[in-house]
Design an enzyme around this catalytic site. Structure first.
Site, PDB file in Angstrom:
ATOM      1  N   GLU A 197       7.387 -21.956   7.706  1.00 59.57           N
ATOM      2  CA  GLU A 197       7.843 -21.112   8.812  1.00 59.57           C
ATOM      3  C   GLU A 197       8.911 -21.773   9.665  1.00 59.57           C
ATOM      4  OE1 GLU A 197       5.112 -21.542  12.655  1.00 59.57           O
ATOM      5  OE2 GLU A 197       3.985 -20.739  10.962  1.00 59.57           O
ATOM      6  N   GLU A 219       0.803  -1.220   0.000  1.00 56.26           N
ATOM      7  CA  GLU A 219       0.000   0.000   0.000  1.00 56.26           C
ATOM      8  C   GLU A 219       0.841   1.277   0.000  1.00 56.26           C
ATOM      9  OE1 GLU A 219      -2.481  -0.735   3.395  1.00 56.26           O
ATOM     10  OE2 GLU A 219      -4.013  -1.752   2.205  1.00 56.26           O
TER      11      GLU A 219
END
Length: 274
Positions: A112, A81
Site C-alpha cells: 500500500e 458480484e
C-alpha cells in the site's frame, strides 16, 4: 495533520479481555448499530457518484475500485458480484488491490506504500476519461490510493474517495468525497470492523443503484442474473411465471431458450403483441 484521524481514536470500551463473551458481542453490536446512520449522512455524495456513473456507463464507461487490505478486498468483492447478479461483463466493474491478486488472501508487505503502483495497475486496463475511479481507504492516507486518484485526475478521469476520516487526503483530493464517520472502532484501529462494514454498505448502494438505473433490473427482480446453478434457474423461472402469468413449465422453456429473464419476457411480450 489538519484533520482528526477518527479511525485511530481509542475505543469507547476498555478492558475488553475482562468482558465475558455475551458482553463482548453485545458491545460490538452496539457499535455496529451506528453504521447505517453514518452512511445515511453521505447519501448526497453517493447520489452524485451514481448519477455520474450512469451517464458514463451509457457511453460504455467503466467503474474501477482501488484499495489496499480490507478496503481493496471489499472493492474486489463488489466487482466480482456484478456479472452473476446483473449479467454485466467482468470488465465493466473492476476491483484492483495493492499487491495484486496474492493480496486478496494474504497481506503483501508494504504494497500500500507504493504511490505510483495504482496508476500502473490501472493502465493495464486502458483506463480513460469515460471511466470512473473510486479509491477506498478507511484511513484516507493510503499512498497507493492517493497516488491512483491523483494520476486519474491528471488524465481527466472522474474520481471518488470512500474513507472513514473526513478531511483526510483521500477525501480532499477526490472529486466526490464519501467520508463515512462511524466513530472509533470497538477494537481500537481495527478498521475491518465498523469502517469496513460501512464501506460494504456504500459499495452495495453504488452498484445496485447503478445497475437499476442502466436497466439491469425490472420491478424489483434481477432479470439479468447469470443462470449458473439450479437455484438461480428456478428463481428465474418463477420470475417469468410472475411477469407473464404462464405455467412454470412454459416459463422454464422460455428461460432455456432465451438465457435470461429479461430476454424471455421481452420476446414473449413482442410475440404476443403481433
Amino acid at each position: 495533520m489538519s484533520y482528526k484521524k477518527i479511525t485511530e481514536t481509542p475505543s469507547n470500551y476498555d478492558n475488553l479481555e475482562q468482558m465475558d463473551t455475551a458482553l463482548l458481542l453485545q458491545n460490538i453490536n452496539n457499535e455496529d448499530q451506528k453504521i447505517a446512520d453514518a452512511v445515511a449522512l453521505v447519501i448526497p455524495e453517493i447520489t452524485k457518484l451514481v448519477d455520474a456513473l450512469a451517464e458514463r456507463f451509457d457511453k460504455g464507461g467503466r467503474l474501477f475500485y482501488i484499495g489496499a487490505g480490507t478496503s481493496g478486498r471489499l472493492g474486489i468483492l463488489d466487482a466480482s458480484e456484478i456479472p452473476p447478479t446483473f449479467g454485466m461483463p467482468h470488465e465493466r466493474v473492476v476491483g484492483i488491490i495493492a499487491g495484486g491478486d496474492t493480496a486478496i488472501r494474504k497481506a503483501v508487505e508494504n504494497a500500500e506504500d507504493h504511490k505510483e503502483q495504482a496508476w500502473l495497475d490501472l493502465k493495464k486496463h486502458d483506463i480513460n476519461e469515460n471511466d470512473v475511479l473510486v479509491g477506498i481507504a478507511a484511513s484516507g492516507t493510503t499512498p497507493y490510493v492517493i497516488g491512483g486518484i491523483h494520476k486519474a485526475k491528471e488524465h481527466g478521469i472522474l474520481t471518488a474517495g470512500i474513507t472513514n476520516n473526513p478531511g483526510s487526503p483521500v477525501a480532499e483530493i477526490s472529486d466526490i468525497a464519501i467520508a463515512v464517520n462511524v466513530g472509533p472502532e470497538f477494537l481500537t484501529g481495527s478498521t475491518r470492523m465498523k469502517s469496513g462494514t460501512s464501506q460494504k454498505l456504500v459499495l452495495n448502494m453504488i452498484t445496485t443503484a447503478l445497475m437499476i438505473k442502466i436497466g439491469r433490473v425490472k420491478g424489483n427482480k434481477m432479470v439479468n442474473m447469470q443462470l449458473s446453478n439450479d437455484k438461480l434457474v428456478d428463481r428465474g423461472t418463477r420470475y417469468i411465471v410472475e411477469a407473464l402469468a404462464i405455467s412454470y413449465d412454459d416459463a422454464a422453456v422460455l428461460l432455456k431458450k432465451y438465457g435470461s429473464v429479461q430476454e424471455a419476457v421481452n420476446a414473449y411480450e413482442i410475440k404476443k403483441a403481433k
